[in-house]
Design an enzyme around this catalytic site. Structure first.
Site, PDB file in Angstrom:
ATOM      1  N   ASP A 196      46.757   0.090 -36.147  1.00 30.71           N
ATOM      2  CA  ASP A 196      47.389  -0.257 -37.427  1.00 30.71           C
ATOM      3  C   ASP A 196      48.549  -1.227 -37.217  1.00 30.71           C
ATOM      4  O   ASP A 196      49.442  -0.997 -36.405  1.00 30.71           O
ATOM      5  CB  ASP A 196      47.905   1.013 -38.117  1.00 30.71           C
ATOM      6  CG  ASP A 196      46.781   1.960 -38.485  1.00 30.71           C
ATOM      7  OD1 ASP A 196      46.165   1.780 -39.544  1.00 30.71           O
ATOM      8  OD2 ASP A 196      46.513   2.884 -37.693  1.00 30.71           O
TER       9      ASP A 196
ATOM     10  N   ASP B 217      52.814  -3.187 -32.697  1.00 26.99           N
ATOM     11  CA  ASP B 217      53.683  -3.709 -33.754  1.00 26.99           C
ATOM     12  C   ASP B 217      54.823  -2.787 -34.156  1.00 26.99           C
ATOM     13  O   ASP B 217      55.688  -3.177 -34.944  1.00 26.99           O
ATOM     14  CB  ASP B 217      52.845  -3.974 -35.015  1.00 26.99           C
ATOM     15  CG  ASP B 217      52.498  -2.686 -35.751  1.00 26.99           C
ATOM     16  OD1 ASP B 217      52.857  -2.541 -36.937  1.00 26.99           O
ATOM     17  OD2 ASP B 217      51.883  -1.799 -35.128  1.00 26.99           O
TER      18      ASP B 217
ATOM     19  N   ASP C  65      47.172  -1.482 -29.798  1.00 25.31           N
ATOM     20  CA  ASP C  65      47.458  -0.612 -30.931  1.00 25.31           C
ATOM     21  C   ASP C  65      46.456  -0.945 -32.045  1.00 25.31           C
ATOM     22  O   ASP C  65      45.774  -1.984 -31.981  1.00 25.31           O
ATOM     23  CB  ASP C  65      48.903  -0.841 -31.375  1.00 25.31           C
ATOM     24  CG  ASP C  65      49.273  -0.057 -32.619  1.00 25.31           C
ATOM     25  OD1 ASP C  65      48.905   1.142 -32.707  1.00 25.31           O
ATOM     26  OD2 ASP C  65      49.925  -0.644 -33.505  1.00 25.31           O
TER      27      ASP C  65
END
Length: 274
Positions: A41, A219, A39
């Site tokens: 961000d 996240d 991922d």
């Protein structure tokens, strides 16, 4: 192969650190070649108020470039494909933008949900009109999604933003609402997400065999789709970047993007020495 048991129940216990327990993590690979899915961000960069401010550090970029010379690496992001590819800046990687609806890589091009673009156009116009008076809100159109960012919205106004998104979604049944950290999104209402995109990439790239260990670092809530898909496939490893610990389908954890960078560097060095 032995690895920690995944617990995605509410209030799930803390997962072992893939960095502090790297030797145990490496043992869980059981001699298999990693295929790394990242991922952007909140994983490679900290979460910031505006998406354009989330810049990848040069040291992290160099680590990812080196890692990609040792094993397959893909970036799977909610960002628009061109946007995340520009921020990472490594042409040799595979990129899956808009949560996997838009995929590009060397010799690879796939788009899911092109027939929903007109619905997204209509919903975008409705959202911008309905939220025009809300200070701090950002309506970001991606090719296959619309993101409504609320990080800069005053707390009393956030519920009104959420209600506006639900209203627009109700008027556009071809789209569905998903969420994340300070974000509401509208996407095509079809069974496709980061998890399905990762599984499709494993098949397309010839990485679905028992000799490959797919690793996914993420996240946010949307990354849980990937953690669950890999767990169901039976031989993938999820690493959730989060602090404090929370419920997750991932088997391992890292605290923040700084730890994620350190883990990727450790993994790269380990692969180079293996």
């Amino acid at each position: 192969m032995t690895q920690p048991t995944s617990d995605d129940s509410p209030g799930g216990t803390a997962k072992p650190s893939a960095l502090n327990g790297f030797d145990s993590f490496a043992a869980a690979l059981d001699g298999r070649q990693p295929a790394v899915f990242l991922d952007y961000d909140g994983t490679l960069t900290p979460i910031v108020e505006r998406p354009d401010l989330a810049l990848l550090g040069e040291e992290v970029r160099a680590t990812i470039r080196r890692l990609a010379s040792l094993c397959p690496v893909a970036v799977v992001s909610g960002r628009d494909l061109d946007d995340v590819a520009r921020h990472v800046g490594l042409e040799e990687l595979v990129y899956a933008g808009s949560h996997g609806f838009d995929i590009r890589g060397p010799g690879l091009r796939t788009q899911i949900g092109v027939e929903y673009l007109a619905d997204l156009d209509s919903a975008e116009a409705a959202l911008k009109d309905g939220l025009s008076d809300v200070e701090g809100v950002l309506v970001e159109r991606k090719r296959f999604a619309i993101a409504v960012h609320t990080r800069r919205v005053a707390q009393p106004d956030k519920s009104a933003v959420a209600e506006s998104v639900r209203t627009v979604a109700a008027a556009h049944p071809q789209l569905r609402v998903t969420g994340g950290k300070e974000i509401h999104e509208l996407r095509p209402n079809i069974p496709w997400d980061k998890g399905r995109a990762v599984l499709a990439l494993l098949d397309t790239l010839g990485l679905a065999g028992e000799g490959t260990a797919p690793l996914y670092l993420g996240d946010d809530e949307t990354d849980e789709d990937a953690f669950r898909s890999l767990a169901e496939r039976g031989h993938g490893i999820g690493i959730r970047v989060m602090d404090p610990p929370g419920a997750t389908a991932a088997a391992w954890s890292l605290k923040d993007p700084a730890e994620a960078a350190a883990f990727l560097e450790r993994l790269t060095d380990w692969l180079a020495d293996s």
